[in-house]
Design an enzyme around this catalytic site. Structure first.
Site, PDB file in Angstrom:
ATOM      1  N   ARG A 136      -4.608  -9.770   4.170  1.00 10.17           N
ATOM      2  CA  ARG A 136      -4.900  -9.740   2.731  1.00 10.17           C
ATOM      3  C   ARG A 136      -3.621  -9.359   1.995  1.00 10.17           C
ATOM      4  O   ARG A 136      -3.063  -8.305   2.237  1.00 10.17           O
ATOM      5  CB  ARG A 136      -6.021  -8.728   2.472  1.00 10.17           C
ATOM      6  CG  ARG A 136      -6.539  -8.674   1.053  1.00 10.17           C
ATOM      7  CD  ARG A 136      -7.718  -7.696   0.982  1.00 10.17           C
ATOM      8  NE  ARG A 136      -8.155  -7.507  -0.378  1.00 10.17           N
ATOM      9  CZ  ARG A 136      -7.590  -6.666  -1.222  1.00 10.17           C
ATOM     10  NH1 ARG A 136      -6.577  -5.930  -0.847  1.00 10.17           N
ATOM     11  NH2 ARG A 136      -8.043  -6.555  -2.445  1.00 10.17           N
TER      12      ARG A 136
ATOM     13  N   LYS B 215       0.810  -1.224   0.000  1.00  9.17           N
ATOM     14  CA  LYS B 215       0.000   0.000   0.000  1.00  9.17           C
ATOM     15  C   LYS B 215       0.840   1.269   0.000  1.00  9.17           C
ATOM     16  O   LYS B 215       2.023   1.268   0.354  1.00  9.17           O
ATOM     17  CB  LYS B 215      -0.993  -0.020   1.164  1.00  9.17           C
ATOM     18  CG  LYS B 215      -2.193  -0.883   0.806  1.00  9.17           C
ATOM     19  CD  LYS B 215      -3.445  -0.578   1.562  1.00  9.17           C
ATOM     20  CE  LYS B 215      -4.590  -1.413   0.958  1.00  9.17           C
ATOM     21  NZ  LYS B 215      -5.691  -1.608   1.882  1.00  9.17           N
TER      22      LYS B 215
HETATM   23  C1  7PM Z   1      -5.692   0.731  -5.719  1.00 11.30           C
HETATM   24  C2  7PM Z   1      -5.798   1.211  -4.443  1.00 11.30           C
HETATM   25  C3  7PM Z   1      -5.875  -0.611  -5.995  1.00 11.30           C
HETATM   26  C4  7PM Z   1      -6.129   0.359  -3.399  1.00 11.30           C
HETATM   27  C5  7PM Z   1      -6.194  -1.460  -4.947  1.00 11.30           C
HETATM   28  C6  7PM Z   1      -6.344  -0.976  -3.658  1.00 11.30           C
HETATM   29  C7  7PM Z   1      -8.585  -3.701   0.983  1.00 11.30           C
HETATM   30  C8  7PM Z   1      -9.650  -4.400   0.431  1.00 11.30           C
HETATM   31  C9  7PM Z   1      -8.597  -3.300  -1.127  1.00 11.30           C
HETATM   32  C10 7PM Z   1      -8.359  -3.782   2.401  1.00 11.30           C
HETATM   33  C11 7PM Z   1     -10.264  -5.228   2.488  1.00 11.30           C
HETATM   34  C12 7PM Z   1      -5.499  -2.850  -2.414  1.00 11.30           C
HETATM   35  C13 7PM Z   1      -6.632  -1.854  -2.513  1.00 11.30           C
HETATM   36  N1  7PM Z   1      -7.928  -3.044  -0.002  1.00 11.30           N
HETATM   37  N2  7PM Z   1     -10.485  -5.158   1.162  1.00 11.30           N
HETATM   38  N3  7PM Z   1      -9.653  -4.131  -0.892  1.00 11.30           N
HETATM   39  N4  7PM Z   1      -9.233  -4.568   3.096  1.00 11.30           N
HETATM   40  N5  7PM Z   1     -11.070  -5.967   3.260  1.00 11.30           N
HETATM   41  O1  7PM Z   1      -4.398  -2.404  -2.076  1.00 11.30           O
HETATM   42  O2  7PM Z   1      -7.461  -3.172   2.993  1.00 11.30           O
HETATM   43  O3  7PM Z   1      -5.681  -4.027  -2.703  1.00 11.30           O
HETATM   44  S1  7PM Z   1      -8.219  -2.656  -2.680  1.00 11.30           S
END
Ligand code: 7PM
Length: 279
Positions: free
Chosen positions: A255, A221
Protein backbone atom coordinates in the site's frame (compact mmCIF):
# COMPACT_ATOMS: atom_id res chain seq x y z
CA UNK A 1 -3.99 -16.48 -7.48
CA UNK A 2 -6.67 -14.08 -8.68
CA UNK A 3 -9.08 -12.41 -6.23
CA UNK A 4 -12.52 -11.48 -7.54
CA UNK A 5 -13.24 -7.94 -6.29
CA UNK A 6 -16.95 -7.60 -7.14
CA UNK A 7 -16.30 -8.61 -10.74
CA UNK A 8 -12.92 -6.94 -11.19
CA UNK A 9 -9.90 -9.28 -11.00
CA UNK A 10 -6.98 -8.57 -8.66
CA UNK A 11 -4.03 -10.69 -9.83
CA UNK A 12 -1.88 -11.67 -6.86
CA UNK A 13 0.36 -14.10 -8.73
CA UNK A 14 2.89 -11.23 -8.75
CA UNK A 15 3.43 -8.58 -6.05
CA UNK A 16 1.23 -5.55 -6.71
CA UNK A 17 0.77 -1.98 -5.52
CA UNK A 18 -2.35 -0.63 -3.81
CA UNK A 19 -2.43 3.13 -4.47
CA UNK A 20 -3.55 5.33 -1.57
CA UNK A 21 -6.27 7.88 -2.32
CA UNK A 22 -7.02 9.94 0.77
CA UNK A 23 -10.23 11.92 0.53
CA UNK A 24 -10.02 14.24 3.49
CA UNK A 25 -11.14 17.89 3.52
CA UNK A 26 -7.56 19.17 3.62
CA UNK A 27 -6.34 16.93 0.77
CA UNK A 28 -8.72 17.99 -2.03
CA UNK A 29 -11.47 20.41 -1.16
CA UNK A 30 -9.78 23.82 -1.50
CA UNK A 31 -11.71 24.58 -4.67
CA UNK A 32 -15.07 23.17 -3.57
CA UNK A 33 -16.87 19.87 -4.10
CA UNK A 34 -16.43 19.46 -7.87
CA UNK A 35 -12.79 20.48 -7.81
CA UNK A 36 -12.25 17.94 -5.03
CA UNK A 37 -13.88 15.15 -7.03
CA UNK A 38 -11.95 16.11 -10.14
CA UNK A 39 -8.62 16.13 -8.30
CA UNK A 40 -9.34 12.71 -6.78
CA UNK A 41 -10.21 11.30 -10.21
CA UNK A 42 -7.06 12.76 -11.80
CA UNK A 43 -4.94 11.24 -9.05
CA UNK A 44 -6.66 7.87 -9.42
CA UNK A 45 -6.01 7.87 -13.19
CA UNK A 46 -2.35 8.71 -12.61
CA UNK A 47 -2.03 5.82 -10.17
CA UNK A 48 -3.51 3.44 -12.76
CA UNK A 49 -1.09 4.76 -15.42
CA UNK A 50 1.75 4.25 -12.93
CA UNK A 51 0.80 0.59 -12.51
CA UNK A 52 -1.42 0.38 -9.43
CA UNK A 53 -3.46 -2.83 -9.29
CA UNK A 54 -6.08 -1.44 -6.88
CA UNK A 55 -6.99 1.98 -5.47
CA UNK A 56 -7.64 2.34 -1.74
CA UNK A 57 -10.14 5.10 -0.97
CA UNK A 58 -10.11 6.34 2.64
CA UNK A 59 -11.98 9.09 4.49
CA UNK A 60 -9.55 9.04 7.43
CA UNK A 61 -11.71 7.53 10.12
CA UNK A 62 -9.30 5.17 11.74
CA UNK A 63 -5.80 6.60 11.59
CA UNK A 64 -3.57 6.63 14.70
CA UNK A 65 -4.21 9.83 16.64
CA UNK A 66 -7.10 10.87 14.39
CA UNK A 67 -10.35 12.24 15.77
CA UNK A 68 -13.45 10.15 15.07
CA UNK A 69 -15.40 11.02 11.91
CA UNK A 70 -19.20 10.67 11.75
CA UNK A 71 -20.80 8.20 9.34
CA UNK A 72 -22.42 11.04 7.36
CA UNK A 73 -19.10 12.87 7.03
CA UNK A 74 -17.23 9.74 5.95
CA UNK A 75 -19.95 8.81 3.42
CA UNK A 76 -20.00 12.30 1.90
CA UNK A 77 -16.23 12.11 1.43
CA UNK A 78 -15.80 8.63 -0.03
CA UNK A 79 -19.00 7.69 -1.92
CA UNK A 80 -18.85 10.33 -4.71
CA UNK A 81 -15.18 9.49 -5.26
CA UNK A 82 -15.86 5.75 -5.48
CA UNK A 83 -18.73 6.33 -7.93
CA UNK A 84 -16.58 8.54 -10.13
CA UNK A 85 -13.63 6.13 -10.17
CA UNK A 86 -15.90 3.14 -10.77
CA UNK A 87 -17.52 4.80 -13.80
CA UNK A 88 -14.24 5.90 -15.40
CA UNK A 89 -11.59 3.37 -14.35
CA UNK A 90 -11.64 -0.40 -14.68
CA UNK A 91 -9.47 -1.56 -11.76
CA UNK A 92 -10.66 -2.73 -8.33
CA UNK A 93 -11.35 -0.15 -5.62
CA UNK A 94 -10.96 -0.86 -1.92
CA UNK A 95 -12.70 1.03 0.86
CA UNK A 96 -10.55 1.85 3.91
CA UNK A 97 -13.13 1.89 6.69
CA UNK A 98 -14.17 0.20 9.92
CA UNK A 99 -17.82 1.27 9.76
CA UNK A 100 -20.41 -1.29 8.52
CA UNK A 101 -22.62 1.43 6.95
CA UNK A 102 -19.68 2.82 4.99
CA UNK A 103 -18.68 -0.69 3.85
CA UNK A 104 -22.21 -1.28 2.56
CA UNK A 105 -22.52 2.07 0.74
CA UNK A 106 -19.00 1.82 -0.71
CA UNK A 107 -19.52 -1.67 -2.17
CA UNK A 108 -22.87 -0.53 -3.64
CA UNK A 109 -21.08 2.46 -5.19
CA UNK A 110 -18.56 0.20 -6.94
CA UNK A 111 -15.83 -0.76 -4.45
CA UNK A 112 -14.79 -4.42 -4.53
CA UNK A 113 -12.68 -4.98 -1.41
CA UNK A 114 -13.01 -4.01 2.26
CA UNK A 115 -9.81 -2.78 3.91
CA UNK A 116 -10.43 -2.59 7.64
CA UNK A 117 -7.72 -1.49 10.08
CA UNK A 118 -9.94 -2.90 12.85
CA UNK A 119 -10.13 -6.34 11.17
CA UNK A 120 -13.98 -6.33 11.17
CA UNK A 121 -14.21 -5.97 14.98
CA UNK A 122 -16.81 -3.14 14.96
CA UNK A 123 -20.38 -4.16 15.84
CA UNK A 124 -21.99 -5.69 12.75
CA UNK A 125 -18.94 -5.30 10.50
CA UNK A 126 -18.20 -9.00 10.02
CA UNK A 127 -21.88 -9.76 9.17
CA UNK A 128 -22.06 -6.92 6.64
CA UNK A 129 -18.77 -8.00 5.05
CA UNK A 130 -20.10 -11.57 4.73
CA UNK A 131 -23.31 -10.33 3.11
CA UNK A 132 -21.44 -8.06 0.70
CA UNK A 133 -19.38 -11.11 -0.35
CA UNK A 134 -16.21 -9.22 -1.33
CA UNK A 135 -12.58 -9.91 -0.29
CA UNK A 136 -11.45 -8.37 3.00
CA UNK A 137 -8.10 -7.15 4.29
CA UNK A 138 -7.81 -7.83 8.03
CA UNK A 139 -5.27 -5.53 9.72
CA UNK A 140 -3.84 -5.84 13.21
CA UNK A 141 -4.07 -2.79 15.46
CA UNK A 142 -3.53 -2.59 19.21
CA UNK A 143 -5.76 -0.15 21.12
CA UNK A 144 -8.00 2.60 19.74
CA UNK A 145 -6.84 5.12 17.12
CA UNK A 146 -6.77 7.85 19.78
CA UNK A 147 -4.54 6.00 22.25
CA UNK A 148 -2.75 3.24 20.32
CA UNK A 149 0.66 4.90 20.32
CA UNK A 150 0.69 5.34 24.12
CA UNK A 151 3.05 2.62 25.36
CA UNK A 152 2.01 -0.39 23.23
CA UNK A 153 2.89 -3.74 24.87
CA UNK A 154 3.49 -7.22 23.44
CA UNK A 155 4.79 -10.55 24.65
CA UNK A 156 6.33 -11.56 21.31
CA UNK A 157 5.07 -9.03 18.75
CA UNK A 158 5.39 -11.37 15.73
CA UNK A 159 3.58 -14.20 17.56
CA UNK A 160 0.91 -11.91 19.04
CA UNK A 161 0.08 -10.22 15.73
CA UNK A 162 -0.05 -13.57 13.90
CA UNK A 163 -2.30 -15.13 16.56
CA UNK A 164 -4.63 -12.12 16.47
CA UNK A 165 -4.96 -12.30 12.68
CA UNK A 166 -5.55 -16.08 12.68
CA UNK A 167 -8.32 -15.62 15.27
CA UNK A 168 -9.91 -12.97 13.03
CA UNK A 169 -9.68 -15.36 10.04
CA UNK A 170 -11.49 -17.99 12.14
CA UNK A 171 -14.17 -15.41 13.06
CA UNK A 172 -14.55 -14.59 9.36
CA UNK A 173 -14.98 -18.24 8.42
CA UNK A 174 -17.58 -18.63 11.20
CA UNK A 175 -19.47 -15.62 9.78
CA UNK A 176 -19.43 -17.11 6.27
CA UNK A 177 -16.45 -15.31 4.73
CA UNK A 178 -14.40 -17.91 2.87
CA UNK A 179 -10.72 -18.13 3.80
CA UNK A 180 -9.73 -17.56 0.16
CA UNK A 181 -11.24 -14.05 0.33
CA UNK A 182 -8.99 -12.93 3.20
CA UNK A 183 -5.81 -10.83 3.07
CA UNK A 184 -3.65 -10.36 6.20
CA UNK A 185 -1.87 -7.17 7.27
CA UNK A 186 0.37 -6.78 10.37
CA UNK A 187 -0.61 -3.10 10.65
CA UNK A 188 2.69 -1.24 10.68
CA UNK A 189 2.42 1.79 12.97
CA UNK A 190 -0.91 0.87 14.55
CA UNK A 191 -0.10 0.49 18.26
CA UNK A 192 3.58 -0.32 17.65
CA UNK A 193 6.91 1.18 18.62
CA UNK A 194 9.66 1.43 15.99
CA UNK A 195 11.21 -1.75 17.43
CA UNK A 196 7.92 -3.66 17.06
CA UNK A 197 7.63 -2.51 13.43
CA UNK A 198 11.21 -3.62 12.72
CA UNK A 199 10.57 -7.04 14.29
CA UNK A 200 7.42 -7.45 12.20
CA UNK A 201 9.30 -6.53 9.03
CA UNK A 202 12.28 -8.78 9.75
CA UNK A 203 9.99 -11.75 10.40
CA UNK A 204 7.26 -11.00 7.84
CA UNK A 205 7.94 -14.42 6.29
CA UNK A 206 6.24 -15.98 9.35
CA UNK A 207 3.00 -14.18 8.50
CA UNK A 208 3.35 -15.02 4.79
CA UNK A 209 3.84 -18.65 5.88
CA UNK A 210 0.24 -18.78 7.15
CA UNK A 211 -0.77 -19.28 3.51
CA UNK A 212 -2.89 -16.16 2.92
CA UNK A 213 -1.87 -13.11 0.85
CA UNK A 214 -0.16 -10.42 2.94
CA UNK A 215 -0.58 -6.66 2.48
CA UNK A 216 2.02 -4.24 3.87
CA UNK A 217 1.51 -0.52 4.51
CA UNK A 218 4.76 1.26 5.33
CA UNK A 219 4.58 4.19 2.89
CA UNK A 220 5.87 7.41 4.55
CA UNK A 221 5.08 6.03 8.01
CA UNK A 222 6.38 7.50 11.27
CA UNK A 223 8.64 4.50 11.93
CA UNK A 224 10.78 5.95 9.11
CA UNK A 225 10.55 9.46 10.53
CA UNK A 226 11.53 8.38 14.02
CA UNK A 227 14.56 6.32 12.90
CA UNK A 228 15.87 8.61 10.15
CA UNK A 229 14.63 11.99 11.47
CA UNK A 230 13.15 12.89 8.09
CA UNK A 231 9.92 14.72 7.29
CA UNK A 232 6.93 13.16 5.53
CA UNK A 233 8.20 14.43 2.13
CA UNK A 234 11.61 12.78 2.64
CA UNK A 235 10.46 9.20 3.31
CA UNK A 236 10.22 7.76 -0.23
CA UNK A 237 13.64 6.06 -0.35
CA UNK A 238 13.14 4.33 3.00
CA UNK A 239 9.57 3.38 2.03
CA UNK A 240 10.95 1.66 -1.08
CA UNK A 241 13.57 -0.19 0.97
CA UNK A 242 10.87 -1.50 3.31
CA UNK A 243 8.55 -2.40 0.40
CA UNK A 244 11.40 -4.39 -1.15
CA UNK A 245 12.10 -6.26 2.10
CA UNK A 246 8.40 -7.10 2.37
CA UNK A 247 8.13 -8.39 -1.20
CA UNK A 248 11.36 -10.37 -0.81
CA UNK A 249 9.66 -12.23 2.05
CA UNK A 250 6.55 -12.90 0.00
CA UNK A 251 4.19 -9.96 0.55
CA UNK A 252 1.54 -9.78 -2.19
CA UNK A 253 0.37 -6.17 -1.92
CA UNK A 254 2.20 -2.95 -1.01
CA UNK A 255 0.00 0.00 0.00
CA UNK A 256 1.73 3.17 -1.21
CA UNK A 257 1.35 6.90 -1.88
CA UNK A 258 4.11 6.70 -4.54
CA UNK A 259 2.81 4.20 -7.06
CA UNK A 260 5.30 4.70 -9.91
CA UNK A 261 8.40 4.29 -7.72
CA UNK A 262 6.93 1.41 -5.70
CA UNK A 263 5.93 -0.52 -8.83
CA UNK A 264 9.51 -0.18 -10.14
CA UNK A 265 11.05 -1.31 -6.84
CA UNK A 266 8.86 -4.36 -6.37
CA UNK A 267 8.99 -5.37 -10.03
CA UNK A 268 12.78 -5.60 -9.69
CA UNK A 269 12.34 -7.69 -6.53
CA UNK A 270 9.97 -9.98 -8.40
CA UNK A 271 12.46 -10.40 -11.27
CA UNK A 272 15.22 -11.39 -8.84
CA UNK A 273 12.92 -13.75 -6.94
CA UNK A 274 11.81 -15.59 -10.11
CA UNK A 275 15.10 -15.65 -12.03
CA UNK A 276 15.67 -19.39 -11.52
CA UNK A 277 12.19 -20.20 -12.87
CA UNK A 278 13.40 -19.26 -16.36
CA UNK A 279 16.99 -20.59 -16.58
C1 7PM B 1 -2.23 9.07 9.72
C2 7PM B 1 -1.69 7.96 10.30
C3 7PM B 1 -2.77 9.02 8.45
C4 7PM B 1 -1.71 6.74 9.63
C5 7PM B 1 -2.78 7.81 7.78
C6 7PM B 1 -2.27 6.67 8.38
C7 7PM B 1 -2.82 1.13 6.62
C8 7PM B 1 -4.13 1.09 6.17
C9 7PM B 1 -3.65 3.10 6.87
C10 7PM B 1 -2.04 -0.07 6.59
C11 7PM B 1 -3.97 -1.15 5.67
C12 7PM B 1 -1.36 5.56 6.44
C13 7PM B 1 -2.21 5.37 7.68
N1 7PM B 1 -2.53 2.39 7.03
N2 7PM B 1 -4.71 -0.02 5.70
N3 7PM B 1 -4.64 2.33 6.34
N4 7PM B 1 -2.67 -1.18 6.10
N5 7PM B 1 -4.50 -2.29 5.21
O1 7PM B 1 -0.16 5.77 6.63
O2 7PM B 1 -0.87 -0.15 7.00
O3 7PM B 1 -1.87 5.56 5.33
S1 7PM B 1 -3.84 4.76 7.28
Amino acid sequence: MILDCAGKPLDLSHPQVMGILNVTPDSFSDGGQYAALDAALIQAKKMVADGAAIIDVGGESTRPGAAAVTIEEELSRVIPVIEAIHSEINIPISIDTSKPDVMHAAINAGAGLINDVQALRADGAIQIAAELDVPVCLMHAQGTPQTMQNDPQYGDVVFDVTEFLLKRVAACEQAGIARDKVILDPGFGFGKRAWHNLQLMKHLDKLVGQGLPVLVGVSRKSMIGSLLKVSMEERLTASLALASLAVWQGASLIRSHDVCETVQAITMCDHVMRVDDFD
